[in-house]
Design a protein around this motif. Structure first.
Motif, mmCIF file in Angstrom:
data_model
loop_
_atom_site.group_PDB
_atom_site.id
_atom_site.type_symbol
_atom_site.label_atom_id
_atom_site.label_comp_id
_atom_site.label_asym_id
_atom_site.label_seq_id
_atom_site.Cartn_x
_atom_site.Cartn_y
_atom_site.Cartn_z
ATOM 1 N N ARG A 1 0.919 -1.141 0.088
ATOM 2 C CA ARG A 1 0.008 -0.137 -0.083
ATOM 3 C C ARG A 1 0.747 1.076 0.109
ATOM 4 N NH1 ARG A 1 -2.441 -1.236 4.303
ATOM 5 N NH2 ARG A 1 -3.939 -2.588 3.203
ATOM 6 N N PHE A 2 2.024 1.046 0.893
ATOM 7 C CA PHE A 2 2.672 2.226 0.757
ATOM 8 C C PHE A 2 3.572 2.798 -0.841
ATOM 9 C CE2 PHE A 2 7.215 3.020 0.431
ATOM 10 C CZ PHE A 2 7.538 4.312 1.134
ATOM 11 N N MET A 3 3.872 1.539 -1.301
ATOM 12 C CA MET A 3 4.348 1.688 -2.779
ATOM 13 C C MET A 3 3.194 2.339 -3.776
ATOM 14 S SD MET A 3 6.796 -1.250 -3.416
ATOM 15 C CE MET A 3 5.761 -2.654 -2.881
ATOM 16 N N ASP A 4 1.940 1.738 -3.620
ATOM 17 C CA ASP A 4 0.953 2.061 -4.588
ATOM 18 C C ASP A 4 0.207 3.491 -4.224
ATOM 19 O OD1 ASP A 4 1.092 -0.461 -5.710
ATOM 20 O OD2 ASP A 4 -0.522 -1.559 -4.588
ATOM 21 N N GLY B 1 11.429 -0.583 -9.828
ATOM 22 C CA GLY B 1 12.278 0.702 -10.162
ATOM 23 C C GLY B 1 11.916 1.737 -9.186
ATOM 24 N N TYR B 2 10.668 1.660 -8.798
ATOM 25 C CA TYR B 2 10.633 2.772 -7.483
ATOM 26 C C TYR B 2 11.412 2.506 -6.448
ATOM 27 C CZ TYR B 2 7.872 5.683 -3.944
ATOM 28 O OH TYR B 2 7.853 6.471 -3.068
ATOM 29 N N ILE B 3 11.435 1.238 -5.898
ATOM 30 C CA ILE B 3 12.259 1.060 -4.667
ATOM 31 C C ILE B 3 13.751 1.037 -4.946
ATOM 32 C CG2 ILE B 3 12.862 -1.084 -2.995
ATOM 33 C CD1 ILE B 3 10.110 0.556 -2.795
ATOM 34 N N LYS B 4 14.143 0.829 -6.139
ATOM 35 C CA LYS B 4 15.530 1.085 -6.473
ATOM 36 C C LYS B 4 15.878 2.495 -6.411
ATOM 37 C CE LYS B 4 18.997 -0.093 -10.023
ATOM 38 N NZ LYS B 4 19.117 -0.718 -11.449
ATOM 39 N N LYS B 5 15.015 3.440 -6.608
ATOM 40 C CA LYS B 5 15.204 4.805 -6.675
ATOM 41 C C LYS B 5 14.985 5.406 -5.273
ATOM 42 C CE LYS B 5 13.745 6.075 -11.268
ATOM 43 N NZ LYS B 5 13.075 6.920 -12.116
ATOM 44 N N LEU B 6 14.132 4.732 -4.460
ATOM 45 C CA LEU B 6 13.902 4.991 -3.184
ATOM 46 C C LEU B 6 14.700 4.787 -2.013
ATOM 47 C CD1 LEU B 6 11.217 6.476 -1.690
ATOM 48 C CD2 LEU B 6 10.860 4.089 -0.852
ATOM 49 N N SER B 7 15.782 3.647 -2.274
ATOM 50 C CA SER B 7 16.370 3.256 -1.397
ATOM 51 C C SER B 7 17.607 4.169 -1.025
ATOM 52 C CB SER B 7 16.907 1.781 -1.592
ATOM 53 O OG SER B 7 17.792 1.109 -0.782
ATOM 54 N N PRO B 8 18.616 4.670 -2.097
ATOM 55 C CA PRO B 8 19.498 5.280 -1.570
ATOM 56 C C PRO B 8 19.107 6.793 -0.981
ATOM 57 C CG PRO B 8 19.241 5.378 -3.853
ATOM 58 C CD PRO B 8 18.305 4.231 -3.374
ATOM 59 N N VAL B 9 17.957 7.371 -1.387
ATOM 60 C CA VAL B 9 17.200 8.435 -0.826
ATOM 61 C C VAL B 9 16.962 8.360 0.626
ATOM 62 C CG1 VAL B 9 15.733 10.240 -1.006
ATOM 63 C CG2 VAL B 9 16.489 9.143 -3.202
ATOM 64 N N ALA B 10 16.098 7.199 0.837
ATOM 65 C CA ALA B 10 15.726 6.739 2.246
ATOM 66 C C ALA B 10 16.858 6.539 3.072
ATOM 67 C CB ALA B 10 14.870 5.634 2.152
ATOM 68 N N ALA B 11 18.021 5.783 2.463
ATOM 69 C CA ALA B 11 19.418 5.715 3.262
ATOM 70 C C ALA B 11 19.905 6.839 3.760
ATOM 71 C CB ALA B 11 20.324 4.992 2.516
ATOM 72 N N LYS B 12 20.070 8.052 2.927
ATOM 73 C CA LYS B 12 20.288 9.257 3.226
ATOM 74 C C LYS B 12 19.872 9.907 4.318
ATOM 75 C CE LYS B 12 22.685 10.463 -1.064
ATOM 76 N NZ LYS B 12 22.989 11.340 -2.285
ATOM 77 N N ALA C 1 13.410 4.238 10.563
ATOM 78 C CA ALA C 1 13.077 3.656 9.086
ATOM 79 C C ALA C 1 11.962 4.030 8.221
ATOM 80 C CB ALA C 1 13.251 2.080 9.201
ATOM 81 N N ALA C 2 10.692 4.097 9.055
ATOM 82 C CA ALA C 2 9.345 4.384 8.360
ATOM 83 C C ALA C 2 9.493 5.773 8.153
ATOM 84 C CB ALA C 2 8.435 4.298 9.268
ATOM 85 N N LEU C 3 9.920 6.536 8.745
ATOM 86 C CA LEU C 3 9.922 8.154 8.709
ATOM 87 C C LEU C 3 10.892 8.440 7.724
ATOM 88 C CD1 LEU C 3 9.088 10.971 9.315
ATOM 89 C CD2 LEU C 3 10.905 10.873 11.486
ATOM 90 N N SER C 4 12.109 7.583 7.469
ATOM 91 C CA SER C 4 13.245 8.072 6.371
ATOM 92 C C SER C 4 12.263 7.532 5.010
ATOM 93 C CB SER C 4 14.336 7.286 6.402
ATOM 94 O OG SER C 4 15.036 7.438 7.710
ATOM 95 N N MET C 5 11.643 6.545 4.836
ATOM 96 C CA MET C 5 11.090 6.217 3.699
ATOM 97 C C MET C 5 9.971 7.027 3.396
ATOM 98 S SD MET C 5 10.427 1.964 4.543
ATOM 99 C CE MET C 5 9.499 1.642 3.237
ATOM 100 N N LYS C 6 9.374 7.493 4.180
ATOM 101 C CA LYS C 6 8.190 8.925 3.880
ATOM 102 C C LYS C 6 9.075 9.967 3.440
ATOM 103 C CE LYS C 6 4.136 6.743 4.736
ATOM 104 N NZ LYS C 6 3.268 6.847 3.771
ATOM 105 N N LEU C 7 10.130 10.600 4.023
ATOM 106 C CA LEU C 7 10.808 11.698 3.410
ATOM 107 C C LEU C 7 11.258 11.209 2.290
ATOM 108 C CD1 LEU C 7 12.430 12.649 6.886
ATOM 109 C CD2 LEU C 7 10.700 13.891 5.816
ATOM 110 N N ALA C 8 11.770 10.303 2.092
ATOM 111 C CA ALA C 8 12.278 9.854 0.713
ATOM 112 C C ALA C 8 11.228 9.786 -0.385
ATOM 113 C CB ALA C 8 13.060 8.278 0.625
ATOM 114 N N GLU C 9 9.992 9.387 0.128
ATOM 115 C CA GLU C 9 8.832 9.534 -0.876
ATOM 116 C C GLU C 9 8.557 10.810 -1.370
ATOM 117 O OE1 GLU C 9 4.138 8.660 -0.476
ATOM 118 O OE2 GLU C 9 5.288 7.831 1.135
#
Length: 352
Positions: free
Chosen positions: A134-137, A195-206, A284-292
């Motif tokens: 659901r997060f991705m969609d 493709g979305y997660i591949k782009k999201l991962s390095p941004v969320a990591a930062k 981790a959840a907050l980082s994923m949202k900020l990357a989103e």
């Protein structure tokens, strides 16, 4: 993009409420049960056409009233769009954009883009794979009307295939046409999500490295059928459907496809879905949202509104300041019971 005006009537506990917001950081401040989250929910509803707290729209109508009204005005440079929603106890909700009724919810996507983090936001880390899908969609649907239509198409195909399985009349011959349709739409979904997660991962990591003060590393990977191209993924889904045929017929539902996929989430090499601490999961959840937020801004050409519900009370002073520093370049709306420690950040405090 930013929301300049929110109006609600007979919505949740509000008989009538009008709120003006600034382009930067805003805070709904007040005691518990005053309706802070309700107003946040109204903005979210105007962005994605549904609540993040209930699947039943009628629960949003104030007790004793027949319908509820939401109006949100979104500013994009010199252009403004007003999304108006009427939620009725008898008929389906009605949505209009600049007084023109929409006929499909895909028309709403991207008009008032939003990203939400709330106490339930931890579900994308520690709950079922459905929450991570659901997060991705939700992110992809707001960024692409084509993806919204593709996902709707896939869900209709899946529903039809499951209905056939439940009927008890399914055979290889009757299932094969649905398999092909499911694999065709599903392969495009998998390719887009991966493709979305591949782009999201390095941004969320930062973001995660910054919030954890360099103590932790975050890594995201999509878990689904393999394949570099949509055709390769399609072949993999068809092979899996064939391998699962006996189980599908016996249990009467579809076991393979993107409706079963997941996101692997690791902090310092450990799967935080199962073994992370509460603090690691929250960061981790907050980082994923900020990357989103960052990725959506790149795709749609304007920043969405970041909605943060009851987040600051769960963060220590250092992480709270770090988070506030990340909210400088776009509009955010937070809820809090006390706005005293927000004054130093120039937050527009709205007492509820």
């Amino acid at each position: 993009m930013y929301v300049s005006l929110l109006n609600v009537k007979d919505y949740r506990n509000a008989e009538a409420r009008s709120v003006e917001l600034c382009e930067g950081r805003n805070a709904f401040v007040g005691c518990n049960a005053r309706g802070k989250t309700n107003l946040l929910e109204a903005i979210y509803f105007s962005g994605v056409g549904k609540s993040f707290r209930t699947p039943r729209d009628r629960e949003l109508i104030k007790d004793g009233r027949e319908r509820a009204f939401i109006s949100v005005t979104a500013q994009k440079e010199s252009v403004s769009d007003t999304v108006r929603t009427v939620i009725d106890r008898v008929t389906n909700k009605r949505v209009s954009i600049n007084n023109i009724p929409i006929t499909r919810m895909s028309e709403l996507m991207g008009v008032c883009p939003v990203v939400l983090f709330c106490p339930d936001g931890l579900k994308i880390i520690k709950e079922a794979p459905a929450d991570r899908r659901r997060f991705m969609d939700i992110a992809l649907c707001q960024a692409s009307k084509a993806y919204f239509s593709l996902l709707s198409q896939y869900n209709k195909i899946l529903l039809s295939r499951n209905k056939l399985l439940k009927s008890g009349t399914a055979t290889d011959n009757t299932l094969m046409p649905w398999d092909i349709l499911l694999a065709d739409a599903g392969s495009k979904i998998v390719k887009t999500r991966r493709g979305y997660i591949k782009k999201l991962s390095p941004v969320a990591a930062k973001k995660h490295e910054f919030l954890s003060d360099g103590a932790e590393t975050l890594e995201l990977n999509y878990e689904g059928e393999n394949g570099e191209t949509a055709e390769e993924v399609k072949a993999a889904i068809l092979a899996r459907l064939s391998a699962d045929r006996e189980a599908d017929l016996r249990l009467k539902y579809t076991h393979a496809g993107p409706h079963k996929d997941d996101i692997a989430i690791k902090v310092n090499g450990t799967d935080v879905r199962s073994f992370g601490s509460q603090g690691q999961q929250r960061t981790a959840a907050l980082s994923m949202k900020l990357a989103e937020m960052e990725l959506m801004t790149e795709v749609i050409g304007t920043s969405p509104v970041l909605l943060l519900d009851d987040v600051f009370g769960e963060l220590d002073g250092i992480r709270r300041k770090k988070l506030m520093s990340l909210l400088e370049n776009f509009q955010s709306v937070v809820t809090a019971t006390d706005g005293a420690d927000m004054n130093e950040f120039g937050v527009n405090i709205i007492n509820i």
